[in-house]
Design an enzyme around this catalytic site. Structure first.
Site, short mmCIF file in Angstrom:
data_model
loop_
_atom_site.label_atom_id
_atom_site.label_comp_id
_atom_site.label_asym_id
_atom_site.label_seq_id
_atom_site.Cartn_x
_atom_site.Cartn_y
_atom_site.Cartn_z
N ASP A 152 0.88 -1.18 0.00
CA ASP A 152 0.00 0.00 0.00
C ASP A 152 0.90 1.22 0.00
O ASP A 152 2.01 1.16 0.54
CB ASP A 152 -0.91 0.00 1.25
N LYS B 100 -13.35 0.91 -13.99
CA LYS B 100 -13.77 -0.45 -13.61
C LYS B 100 -14.12 -1.26 -14.86
O LYS B 100 -13.75 -2.44 -14.97
CB LYS B 100 -14.98 -0.38 -12.67
N SER C 206 -17.16 -3.32 -9.62
CA SER C 206 -18.23 -2.62 -8.90
C SER C 206 -19.55 -2.77 -9.63
O SER C 206 -19.59 -2.86 -10.87
CB SER C 206 -17.85 -1.14 -8.81
N THR D 64 -21.31 -0.53 -10.18
CA THR D 64 -21.43 0.66 -11.01
C THR D 64 -21.45 0.31 -12.50
O THR D 64 -22.02 1.04 -13.30
CB THR D 64 -20.30 1.67 -10.69
N TYR E 183 -14.28 7.18 -12.90
CA TYR E 183 -14.08 6.09 -11.94
C TYR E 183 -14.77 4.82 -12.45
O TYR E 183 -14.16 3.74 -12.53
CB TYR E 183 -14.63 6.48 -10.56
N ASN F 46 -22.89 -2.45 -2.28
CA ASN F 46 -22.50 -1.35 -1.37
C ASN F 46 -21.92 -1.91 -0.07
O ASN F 46 -22.68 -2.30 0.82
CB ASN F 46 -23.71 -0.48 -1.06
N ASN G 34 -4.68 6.72 0.53
CA ASN G 34 -6.01 6.95 1.10
C ASN G 34 -6.24 5.98 2.26
O ASN G 34 -7.33 5.44 2.42
CB ASN G 34 -7.07 6.77 0.00
N1 UFG Z 1 -27.00 9.00 0.11
C1 UFG Z 1 -27.72 9.96 0.80
N2 UFG Z 1 -27.04 10.84 1.56
C2 UFG Z 1 -25.69 10.82 1.69
C3 UFG Z 1 -24.95 9.83 1.00
C4 UFG Z 1 -25.64 8.94 0.21
O1 UFG Z 1 -28.95 10.04 0.70
O2 UFG Z 1 -25.13 11.67 2.40
C5 UFG Z 1 -27.73 8.02 -0.71
C6 UFG Z 1 -27.35 8.07 -2.16
O3 UFG Z 1 -28.11 9.07 -2.83
C7 UFG Z 1 -27.67 6.65 -2.60
C8 UFG Z 1 -27.41 5.81 -1.35
O4 UFG Z 1 -27.41 6.73 -0.27
O5 UFG Z 1 -29.03 6.56 -2.92
C9 UFG Z 1 -26.06 5.10 -1.37
O6 UFG Z 1 -25.06 6.06 -1.66
P1 UFG Z 1 -23.51 5.74 -1.52
O7 UFG Z 1 -22.76 6.96 -1.94
O8 UFG Z 1 -23.22 5.16 -0.18
O9 UFG Z 1 -23.32 4.56 -2.54
P2 UFG Z 1 -23.57 4.55 -4.11
O10 UFG Z 1 -24.58 3.49 -4.36
O11 UFG Z 1 -23.79 5.86 -4.70
O12 UFG Z 1 -22.10 4.19 -4.53
C10 UFG Z 1 -21.73 2.95 -4.85
C11 UFG Z 1 -20.24 2.73 -4.56
C12 UFG Z 1 -19.40 3.48 -5.55
C13 UFG Z 1 -19.89 3.28 -6.94
C14 UFG Z 1 -21.32 3.72 -7.02
C15 UFG Z 1 -21.84 3.72 -8.41
O13 UFG Z 1 -19.90 3.13 -3.26
O14 UFG Z 1 -18.09 3.00 -5.46
O15 UFG Z 1 -22.06 2.85 -6.19
O16 UFG Z 1 -23.17 3.40 -8.50
F1 UFG Z 1 -19.21 3.96 -7.86
#
Ligand code: UFG
Length: 343
Positions: free
Chosen positions: A35, A157, A128, A130, A153, A183, A39
């Protein structure tokens, strides 16, 4: 040393890397962690060592530095690499695409180049959900079409999956597995390792735990007008320890010669959609506290819903998610309390 039993873990001081290192060691593998702490923090490895009760072999190496990486291959006999080392902030990748393409793809290709040169066969790549984008049919199976990436990003992937597929097709003896994570949330039950987001968290659970700790005033729930049962987004939240075990199952499969084709893809999720609002409520109940939150505008780039069909992982990897969501949410809070010294 039995080289079949040693795994190189790049990005092994990160959130998924630390939990996977613990799971591998507990399953009897020797692990070499590299590593560059871009981060993550060295203290994360102290947590790993406390849990497993021994020293972990570690090198402070940037995988973009091929000379340094070659040294790792010269010094250590391993047949398998798990490549976690990458940047992962979706928003930042939109502002700084070259930083993402440069770091995530150069480091990855360096690892593949060394695997080829040193004839080390097995590559496990962190992909992911994603890649599925805004899927037309849910749950998504591994055969569901990938959608064009909406961020650099996400694009790294997709590109990395394709690079691995092509290497497995071209190079004799190369085998690859891509795990598509949904997630990941929660922390180790010991609260000795967990997620350490830098700055304001982008992800939901770290924002929740920081709000509970009083570091953030209020949680914004992004959008409550989606076409979902309660109007908030649906996601598939997978416990980090379950996710770590999926890596062990995938390494077992590669090293036991059970792969059916030289490149395989598995969804790693629970198969269960949970809404943002439900997750917040479950967190409150599981931990006996109230969270200040408000509904806010939709966040750009969010898909309304995505969750996994896990049949392939259940059958072929012999793996399934087991940990109870409430336990996971308790572990997330225990970890936040641990790092903030909250009683
Ligand atoms: N959310 C909120 N408030 C916040 C943060 C998130 O309401 O402060 C919601 C988001 O809108 C989403 C859900 O919580 O509906 C999950 O959000 P995250 O950011 O925790 O996770 P994501 O599903 O957006 O992200 C995941 C992965 C990423 C990836 C992404 C792409 O963590 O690595 O999916 O879809 F890129």
């Amino acid at each position: 040393m039995d080289s079949k039993k040693t795994v190189l873990v790049s990005g092994g001081a990160g959130y998924i890397g630390t939990h996977t290192t613990v799971a591998l060691i507990e399953a009897g593998y020797d692990v070499v962690v590299i590593d560059n702490f871009s981060n993550s923090e060295a203290s994360a490895l102290d947590g790993v060592e406390k849990i497993v009760g021994r020293k972990v072999v570690f090198g402070e190496i940037d995988t973009c530095d091929i000379k340094a990486l070659r040294g790792v291959f010269e010094r250590h006999a391993f047949d398998t690499v798990i490549h976690f080392a990458a940047y992962k902030a979706v928003g930042e990748s939109m502002d700084e695409p070259l930083k993402y393409y440069q770091n995530n793809l150069v480091s990855y290709m360096n690892v593949l180049e060394m695997m080829k040169e040193f004839k080390r066969p097995n590559v496990l790549f962190s992909s992911s959900a994603t890649v599925y984008g805004n899927a037309e049919e849910l749950p998504v199976t591994e055969e569901s079409p990938r959608q064009p990436a909406t961020s650099p990003y996400g694009n790294t992937k997709q590109i990395a999956e394709d690079i691995l597929r092509d290497c497995c097709a071209a190079y004799e003896g190369f085998r690859g597995i891509a795990l598509r994570y949904f997630n990941p949330i929660g922390a180790h039950p010991s609260a000795l390792i967990g997620e350490l987001p830098s700055g304001v968290p982008n992800n939901l659970v770290p924002f929740i735990t920081q709000t509970a700790a009083g570091i953030r005033q209020s949680l914004s729930i992004f959008g409550n007008d989606y076409n979902t049962p309660d109007g908030t987004c649906l996601r598939d939240y997978i416990d980090i320890n379950d996710l770590a075990r999926a890596h062990v199952a995938a390494v077992d499969r590669m090293t036991d010669g059970r792969m059916q084709t030289r490149y395989e893809i598995f969804n790693v999720g629970t198969g269960r959609p949970v809404s943002v609002l439900e997750l917040v409520t479950r967190f409150e109940k599981a931990n006996g506290l109230k969270l200040p939150y408000r509904f806010a505008e939709r966040r750009s780039g969010d898909v309304p819903a995505v969750w996994a069909d896990t049949a392939r992982a259940n059958k072929e990897l012999g793996w399934k998610a087991e940990r109870d969501l409430d336990d996971t949410l308790r572990s997330a809070w225990e970890w936040e309390k641990h790092i903030r010294h909250i009683q």
